[in-house]
Structure formats: C-alpha cells, structure tokens
Design an enzyme around this catalytic site. Structure first.
Site, PDB file in Angstrom:
ATOM      1  N   TYR A 176     -15.384  21.168 -18.590  1.00  0.00           N
ATOM      2  CA  TYR A 176     -15.185  20.913 -17.165  1.00  0.00           C
ATOM      3  C   TYR A 176     -13.713  21.093 -16.830  1.00  0.00           C
ATOM      4  CZ  TYR A 176     -15.050  18.390 -12.674  1.00  0.00           C
ATOM      5  OH  TYR A 176     -14.866  18.053 -11.360  1.00  0.00           O
TER       6      TYR A 176
ATOM      7  N   ASP B 296      -6.545  22.941 -21.171  1.00  0.00           N
ATOM      8  CA  ASP B 296      -6.762  21.923 -20.146  1.00  0.00           C
ATOM      9  C   ASP B 296      -6.674  20.570 -20.844  1.00  0.00           C
ATOM     10  OD1 ASP B 296      -7.569  20.147 -18.248  1.00  0.00           O
ATOM     11  OD2 ASP B 296      -9.344  21.277 -17.605  1.00  0.00           O
TER      12      ASP B 296
ATOM     13  N   LYS C 105      -4.858  12.808 -14.918  1.00  0.00           N
ATOM     14  CA  LYS C 105      -5.226  11.474 -15.417  1.00  0.00           C
ATOM     15  C   LYS C 105      -4.000  10.664 -15.871  1.00  0.00           C
ATOM     16  CE  LYS C 105      -9.946  12.729 -15.603  1.00  0.00           C
ATOM     17  NZ  LYS C 105     -10.649  13.951 -15.943  1.00  0.00           N
TER      18      LYS C 105
END
Ligand SMILES: *Cc1c(COP(=O)(O)O)cnc(C)c1O
Length: 425
Positions: free
Chosen positions: A143, A238, A266
C-alpha cells in the site's frame, strides 16, 4: 442499551461516509461498532464510555513513544502560542531535515508534505521527471496511499494488466502501473524484460506491512537494487511505516540496501499530519523551484507538525534502549501466540512489527496473506477488545508496540492470548 460510542457512531454516520474519516476505523472487518476515543496516556487509550485499553494500534504507527509523551506535548504547546502557520520558511523545517538526514544519510535532500499519500505521489512524480520515463513497478499487496496511479493490486491473471482497485480511477491513470509479486524477483525481471526502458522506478515497502506484516526474503531487496541499476531505473523505498521503527535509519539501515528515494510518514510527524519524500540530491533537484517537477503545499512543513516531529526524533536518538525494548515486547507476544495456537496461526515478526495470520501455512506474499481466516481474526479481535486490549480491527494490519508499553502490559496481553487459545480448544 446504547453506550456513548454507539450514539456518537449513529450521529457520525449522518454526516460522514461510514461515520469515519478513514475506512478501517469503522470496524467493518470485525463486525462491531467502533469505539470512540476520548483521550490517551502512555500505552493506554480511553473511550468515551470510560473503558481503558492497552493500545496496539498506536494511531497505525506514529505512536512509537506512546501517547502524550511530556516533551512532545509541551514543545507543541509552546509552538502553538507563537502562531499556527505562516506560509513562509521557518527554522524548524531545516532542523527537522537535518535530523532526518542524520538518521537516514540517503536523504540528501527532502521535501516535507502532509501525508504519506502525498509523499509517495510526489516521489513518483520526481522519479518520472528525473528519468523521463512513465511506468512504475509496484508489488501486489503493498500500500502506498490512495493516489490514483497506486490503487492497483493486479489484473486477473495477467501480471502486466493493471486494473484500478477503486471506483473513480480511470484505467488510463493506472496503465503505467506494473504489478509484480512481493518476494519474487523473477516477476520483476519479467516486467523489466518487456518494459525496461520505460520504467522510471520500482516502489516497495521494504517490509510489507499493509497486507499484514510480510518479511522480505533473503536478498529480495538487494535483487531490486540490482535490477533497478541494470535498467537505470530508480528504487523507491516506501518507509512510511518502517522509517524510524525497524531501526533508527529504517529498513535501509536494517537491511543495508540504499534506495534512490525514500518516503516517510507516520512517525516523522510525531502524531501530527506530516510526511516527507527525499533522497539523492541530483534527483531532488528536479523539484520546483529548482527544477521542472511541480509540487507544493499550503501547510507543508507546518510549525506545529515539525515541532512534534523534531521532539519525537530527538527522543528516539536519546533513548538507546528503545529499539531493543520494543522488539523484546513484540517477540514475547509473538512467541506466546505461536505457543498458544501452534500451527493454526502464522506469526510474522521483525523488530516491533508483527502480524498473526489465522492460517496454517507460511505467509510470504499477497496470495498467501489473503487465504487467512478473517472470521477467526474477527472473533479473536472481539475477545481481546473485551479484555481491554485494542488490536488492529483487521487481519491485514500490523500490530504496533510503543516504548510506553510496560512489561505488565505485555504480560496481561499474553495472558489474554493464552486464555483465548485455551477456550477455543
Ligand atoms: C500509511 C501508509 C501510507 C499512506 O500514508 P497516509 O499518511 O495515510 O496518506 C503510504 N505508504 C505506507 C507504506 C503506509 O503504511
């Protein structure tokens, strides 16, 4: 009998799709109403009905220090009193960029943005601008946020036909997204064999954590580096989840593989909306105002968000025992699950990232992950929630532990797991 969470959920559903601002929060996969959170402290979150839970979601990753770490909160409060946003450069942005580079030397230059989605979308634009190529390779089950070109799993059967995962995404927008299989370098080589000169970049979660946690096989990441180099394509890690979590310098430090570009999110925002993309100087120099790749943001590098990020990273630097402590807690839970459930469950764990798949086989990619028994997971989730333990409300999310989780928190969690497994027999 309605409680406060249920009432708020009913009201929220009138105004927001599913009553939430991000789909997984609605708890659909675990067949119950979500709990509404009022406040948090350390390893615990408290719902609006006064229930306490040990929190293993940690806001889906940012909360590596636990909630309400005093230094972070006080610094944020101090910044707030000086003004919330100026739309002009501030000292914080430079301090944060320098800190990030100290953690991750490959980030020679970076740009701050507001979400992981934005970071990945922009990194890919930079990669395309730099290489002059259009296609990208991503992996099934990874994702990378919800931008159009990345909402692609795979075409039915044919690896190279990418159909959008979401309504509202024109196929024209995903036709440059090629999908390979995680942990399968041959699938990547095949795509490069066919489209090598058109591929701008490979993007990968170095540890996949959005199909549940799936570890990269030995030499998988090195293989991607080799293929990218061979075809003069870029390698993008990522690290929105793994950055500052798997190791201070993320997966690139842990595995010793250097990407050309990295995306962060995050943890970098310390609980505020912030993310970043960056990497090789020569690539990042294509970004405006230096170069021709346009990318901008009204609130990018916001003073409050950068303050939370700076304080969080500083604390990560100051707490040498942090990484071994959160890993030890995670291992204890992983071992307890293995012992309690035996071969009914596959536990994947690395550092403080962990998933327990309800499946009687090894989970190494998307195909194996989705064979898990999601109903068994839902039952387990509901039992644990009843015991005051808040796990991710989906089989396909990682479990996150923070530095604030105490040995007693871990023991209580392990006891509940053992009890549940015994009750099931
Ligand atoms: C969460 C996540 C994103 C998206 O970040 P948002 O801030 O939710 O937009 C991108 N990539 C990975 C690996 C993620 O885990």
């Amino acid at each position: 009998m309605y409680n406060e969470s249920d009432l708020l959920y009913e009201k929220s559903k009138r105004y927001m799709p599913g009553g939430v601002n991000s789909p997984v929060r609605a708890f659909y996969a675990v067949h119950r109403n979500p709990v509404f959170i009022d406040h948090a402290e350390g390893s615990k979150i408290y719902d609006v009905d006064g229930n306490e839970y040990i929190d293993y979601v940690c806001s889906w990753g940012p909360g590596i220090l636990g909630h309400c770490r005093k230094e972070v909160i006080e610094a944020v409060q101090g910044t707030c009193s000086k003004g919330l946003t100026f739309g002009a450069p501030t000292k914080n942005e430079y301090i944060l960029a320098e800190l990030v580079q100290e953690f991750m030397p490959s980030m020679e230059m970076l740009r701050l943005v507001n979400s992981g989605t934005e970071a990945v979308m922009s990194a890919i634009r930079a990669a395309r601008g730099f290489t002059g190529r259009d296609k990208i390779v991503k992996f099934r089950g990874c994702y990378h946020g919800h931008s159009d070109g990345l909402l692609v799993k795979a075409g039915s059967g044919a690896l190279t036909q990418s159909v959008p995962d979401s309504l509202g995404v024109p196929e024209d927008y995903t036709k440059h997204t090629l999908v390979a299989e995680y942990n399968d370098t041959t699938s990547v080589e095949k795509l490069f064999g066919e489209y090598g000169k058109e591929i701008a970049a490979i993007i990968v979660e170095p540890v996949a954590a959005n199909m549940g946690v799936v570890l990269p096989k030995e030499r998988f990441l090195q293989g991607l580096r080799r293929i990218a180099d061979q075809y003069h394509a870029l390698l993008i890690f990522d690290e929105v989840i793994t950055g500052f979590r798997l190791a201070p310098g993320g997966a690139q430090e842990y595995f010793g593989v250097k990407p050309d570009l990295t995306t962060l999110g995050k943890i970098i925002g310390g609980g505020m909306p912030m993310a970043a993309y960056g990497g090789r100087r020569d690539i990042m120099e294509v970004v405006a105002p230096l170069g021709g790749v346009y990318q901008a943001g009204t609130l990018s590098g916001n003073p409050v968000a950068t303050t939370a990020g700076i304080e969080t990273l500083k604390l990560l630097k100051q707490e040498p025992g942090l990484y071994s402590q959160i890993e030890a807690g995670t291992k204890k839970i992983a071992d307890t699950i293995r012992e309690a459930f035996g071969d009914k469950i596959c536990v994947n764990q690395i550092g403080s990232l962990m998933s327990a798949f309800f499946i009687n086989e090894q989970v190494v990619d998307y195909k194996s992950a989705v064979r898990s028994d999601t109903e068994a997971y839902a039952a387990y989730f509901n039992y644990m929630l009843g015991q005051g333990i808040y796990l991710a409300p989906s089989q396909f999310e990682a479990m996150f532990i923070s530095y604030a989780h105490s040995e007693e928190d871990i023991r209580r969690t392990c006891r509940a797991i053992t009890q549940y497994a015994a009750d099931m027999k």
